[in-house]
Design a protein around this motif. Structure first.
Motif, short mmCIF file in Angstrom:
data_model
loop_
_atom_site.label_atom_id
_atom_site.label_comp_id
_atom_site.label_asym_id
_atom_site.label_seq_id
_atom_site.Cartn_x
_atom_site.Cartn_y
_atom_site.Cartn_z
N SER A 39 12.76 62.29 46.86
CA SER A 39 13.53 62.34 45.20
C SER A 39 13.10 63.21 44.49
O SER A 39 11.92 63.39 43.61
CB SER A 39 13.54 60.51 44.87
N ALA A 40 14.67 63.91 43.75
CA ALA A 40 14.29 64.54 42.13
C ALA A 40 13.78 64.34 41.66
O ALA A 40 14.37 63.17 40.63
CB ALA A 40 15.43 65.61 42.67
N PRO A 41 12.61 64.51 40.67
CA PRO A 41 12.37 64.55 39.08
C PRO A 41 13.85 64.35 38.09
O PRO A 41 15.44 64.99 39.07
CB PRO A 41 11.58 65.54 38.74
N PHE A 42 14.31 63.67 37.10
CA PHE A 42 15.37 63.19 36.44
C PHE A 42 16.05 64.79 35.70
O PHE A 42 16.89 65.17 35.87
CB PHE A 42 15.14 62.65 35.25
N TYR A 43 14.72 65.71 35.39
CA TYR A 43 15.13 66.72 35.33
C TYR A 43 14.15 67.15 35.38
O TYR A 43 12.94 67.16 35.56
CB TYR A 43 15.95 67.13 33.66
N ALA A 44 14.15 68.50 35.36
CA ALA A 44 13.19 69.94 34.97
C ALA A 44 13.39 71.39 34.95
O ALA A 44 14.79 72.00 34.74
CB ALA A 44 12.31 70.25 36.45
N SER A 45 12.64 72.43 34.62
CA SER A 45 13.04 73.73 34.45
C SER A 45 12.09 73.92 35.25
O SER A 45 10.47 73.99 34.84
CB SER A 45 12.77 74.24 32.39
N VAL A 46 12.36 75.74 36.06
CA VAL A 46 11.27 76.56 36.43
C VAL A 46 11.71 77.53 35.52
O VAL A 46 13.02 78.40 35.15
CB VAL A 46 11.95 76.41 37.20
N ASP A 47 10.64 78.47 34.81
CA ASP A 47 10.71 79.64 35.15
C ASP A 47 10.09 80.77 36.26
O ASP A 47 9.91 80.83 37.11
CB ASP A 47 9.27 80.00 33.70
N PRO A 342 14.22 84.60 33.74
CA PRO A 342 15.19 83.74 33.75
C PRO A 342 14.71 82.23 33.14
O PRO A 342 13.19 81.86 33.97
CB PRO A 342 15.85 83.57 35.12
N VAL A 343 14.71 81.28 32.79
CA VAL A 343 14.38 79.67 32.95
C VAL A 343 15.87 78.89 33.49
O VAL A 343 17.09 79.06 33.31
CB VAL A 343 14.14 79.31 31.33
N VAL A 344 15.72 77.84 34.82
CA VAL A 344 16.38 77.78 35.07
C VAL A 344 15.91 75.61 35.10
O VAL A 344 14.78 75.51 35.27
CB VAL A 344 16.35 77.42 36.58
N TYR A 345 17.65 75.22 34.58
CA TYR A 345 17.59 74.01 34.65
C TYR A 345 17.98 73.57 35.88
O TYR A 345 19.87 73.42 36.39
CB TYR A 345 17.82 74.15 33.28
N MET A 346 17.30 72.24 35.83
CA MET A 346 18.17 70.90 36.68
C MET A 346 17.94 69.79 36.30
O MET A 346 17.01 69.41 35.26
CB MET A 346 17.34 70.76 37.75
N MET A 347 19.05 68.98 36.68
CA MET A 347 18.96 67.56 36.37
C MET A 347 18.98 66.87 37.92
O MET A 347 20.27 67.50 38.57
CB MET A 347 19.38 66.99 35.61
N ASP A 348 18.11 65.86 38.86
CA ASP A 348 18.54 65.28 39.75
C ASP A 348 18.63 66.63 40.69
O ASP A 348 17.60 67.41 40.32
CB ASP A 348 19.89 64.73 39.76
N HIS A 349 18.64 66.80 41.46
CA HIS A 349 19.41 67.63 42.46
C HIS A 349 20.02 69.43 41.73
O HIS A 349 19.71 70.43 43.13
CB HIS A 349 18.23 67.83 43.74
N ARG A 408 15.03 75.17 43.24
CA ARG A 408 15.43 74.31 43.57
C ARG A 408 13.85 74.33 44.69
O ARG A 408 13.50 73.17 44.94
CB ARG A 408 16.61 73.99 44.43
N LEU A 409 13.30 74.86 45.08
CA LEU A 409 12.42 75.21 45.67
C LEU A 409 11.51 74.66 44.69
O LEU A 409 10.78 73.59 45.57
CB LEU A 409 12.02 76.50 46.77
N ALA A 410 11.11 75.22 44.10
CA ALA A 410 10.56 74.63 43.20
C ALA A 410 10.32 72.87 42.34
O ALA A 410 9.52 72.09 42.79
CB ALA A 410 10.58 75.27 41.47
N LEU A 411 11.84 72.46 41.99
CA LEU A 411 11.83 71.24 42.15
C LEU A 411 11.46 70.35 43.70
O LEU A 411 10.91 69.17 43.28
CB LEU A 411 12.91 71.33 41.12
N LEU A 412 11.98 70.68 44.80
CA LEU A 412 11.58 70.12 45.92
C LEU A 412 9.88 70.13 45.88
O LEU A 412 9.67 68.82 46.30
CB LEU A 412 11.96 70.45 46.70
N ALA A 413 9.69 71.46 45.34
CA ALA A 413 7.43 71.09 45.75
C ALA A 413 7.03 70.29 44.58
O ALA A 413 6.67 69.44 44.71
CB ALA A 413 7.35 72.46 44.98
N ALA A 414 8.37 70.00 43.34
CA ALA A 414 8.17 68.97 42.28
C ALA A 414 7.82 67.70 42.62
O ALA A 414 6.85 66.61 42.43
CB ALA A 414 8.63 69.54 40.93
N ALA A 415 8.75 67.38 43.42
CA ALA A 415 9.11 66.08 43.98
C ALA A 415 8.01 65.45 45.18
O ALA A 415 7.32 64.76 44.96
CB ALA A 415 10.53 65.91 44.61
#
Length: 427
Positions: A39-47, A342-349, A408-415
């Motif tokens: 499950s992806a976090p609700f939101y996240a940002s990655v530097d 760059p800083v990338v923002y995500m909501m859900d995946h 998104r790889l970092a987002l998956l790692a956060a999940a």
């Protein structure tokens, strides 16, 4: 305006971008499978840091501020992603309580809160702002730098629910990283609350995140057959450190020396003519506090009182006793001749936007998340989730797609990180 690399785009990064574009169907299929399992976090940002030969995440924030700095042309992406995220946590949600940080004297942060509120409202929810400020006795209007105002209201605890006057929300969105700990007000609530309070910096550790990221990067790089080092910074961890007393710094020195040697070996392997460095940072925390660049382990013997104090305490007066030692990734991107990342923002995946963090007074090997930084929205020509294989790999939309893949790889790692944390903190 699209920020540009100052280095020639003929090295390994261009090769990496081409490999990612060539493997796009496999990559997107792989991601779809991963989001069925996690499950992806609700939101996240990655530097991210783009060195011209390496593209890697250096920090992942689960309580991102800065939504006011995103390109407004892609607000619709945020709205659609918010709808998807809410459907997963509480499909019947109609009312949201948004809880911000307590620094009400930062009008630009409050502009971010206003932007988040607008996204949720456009997604079809009633939204009110509940403050954790202990001295907020009544609803208070605060002005915003771009005009208008934001109404902050004191939260109340009624049984196992957090409410405002005449407002009993279905769900709670935290935009407060709880660096000082989880207040009793937020414990054992019956409402859905995202991200979970135990994902705040009082319990979360960057070293656990990058342990999860290493696993994700290795799996991904097997998929597209590249060396994981091109997207994964080396790191190490040390606990029991006290900068103010000089405790544990000898061990940190030894670890820094080992990391520098590992980086030199990779530089030699790929004929990279750069001087390696290590970023030493608090293992918990944000806002760029408790961060320093080290090029020689002996520098730790020469810290003055100001440097020790800067490393000893972070946000909300939290003492630093655990540190992350991370391979330094220089940034060779610039905006109007100033160093940028760059800083990338995500909501859900979903990737929903991003910006360049720009600093006129920092170097390519320094932390840019510092006072004096400003922001330039990423000039997306198409959403960062898509790419165009008919163009060159370094075309802006293809470069941003590559950013989106690594983010998104970092987002998956956060999940996965949250899954590892959950048994310890969930009840």
């Amino acid at each position: 305006m699209v920020p540009h690399l100052t280095t020639a785009l003929t090295g390994p990064l261009l090769t990496l971008e081409k490999q990612i574009l060539d493997a796009m169907p496999r990559i997107e299929h792989w991601f779809r499978h991963q989001w069925q399992e996690h499950s992806a976090p609700f939101y996240a940002s990655v530097d991210l840091r783009n060195a011209g030969y390496k593209l890697a995440p250096v920090d992942t924030n689960l309580f991102p501020a800065g939504f006011n700095n995103l390109n407004k042309a892609f607000d619709a992406l945020c709205v659609q992603a918010a709808m998807s995220a809410v459907e997963k946590i509480c499909p019947d949600t109609r009312q949201f309580l948004l809880i911000p940080e307590n620094h009400t004297r930062n009008p630009y942060y409050l502009q971010n809160v206003s932007s988040l509120k607008s996204i949720l409202q456009r997604a079809g929810f009633t939204v009110r702002i509940g403050s954790l400020l202990p001295d907020l006795a009544q609803p208070t209007e605060v002005p915003l730098p771009q005009g208008g105002s934001l109404l902050l209201e004191p939260v109340q605890r009624q049984g196992n629910r957090l409410v405002l006057e005449n407002f009993d929300p279905c769900a709670i969105l935290l935009n407060n990283d709880l660096s000082g700990g989880v207040p009793d007000l937020l414990k054992n609530l019956s409402q859905a609350i995202v991200p979970p309070p135990w994902a705040g910096w009082s319990t979360r550790r960057k070293s656990l995140h990058f342990t999860a990221y290493r696993q994700v990067a290795e799996e991904f790089c097997r998929l597209i057959q590249i060396d994981p080092w091109f997207i994964d910074p080396y790191f190490d961890h040390r606990s029991g450190v006290d900068f103010s007393q000089g405790i544990g710094l000898e061990e940190v020195q030894s670890q820094v020396a080992d990391l520098l040697q590992k980086i030199r070996q990779k530089y030699q392997e790929y004929a990279i003519k750069e001087n390696p460095f290590v970023i030493l940072k608090a293992d918990a925390g944000t806002y760029g506090m408790g961060v320093m660049t080290i090029k020689d382990p002996k520098e730790l013997n020469q810290l003055n009182r100001r440097q020790r104090n800067k490393m000893a305490v972070i946000k909300e007066g939290q003492e630093v006793h655990e540190v992350l030692l991370q391979e330094g990734v220089p940034t060779f991107e610039t905006v109007e001749d100033s160093v940028a990342e760059p800083v990338v923002y995500m909501m859900d995946h979903f990737v929903v936007g991003g910006f360049y963090r720009v600093h006129t007074e920092r170097g390519i090997d320094e932390n840019l998340n510092a006072p004096g930084a400003h922001f330039a929205p990423l000039a997306f020509q198409t959403p960062a989730m898509s790419a165009d294989c008919t163009h060159q790999p370094d075309a802006p939309h293809n470069r941003f797609y590559t950013y989106g893949v690594v983010a998104r790889l970092a987002l998956l790692a956060a999940a996965r990180e949250l899954e590892m944390m959950a048994p310890r903190f969930s009840s």
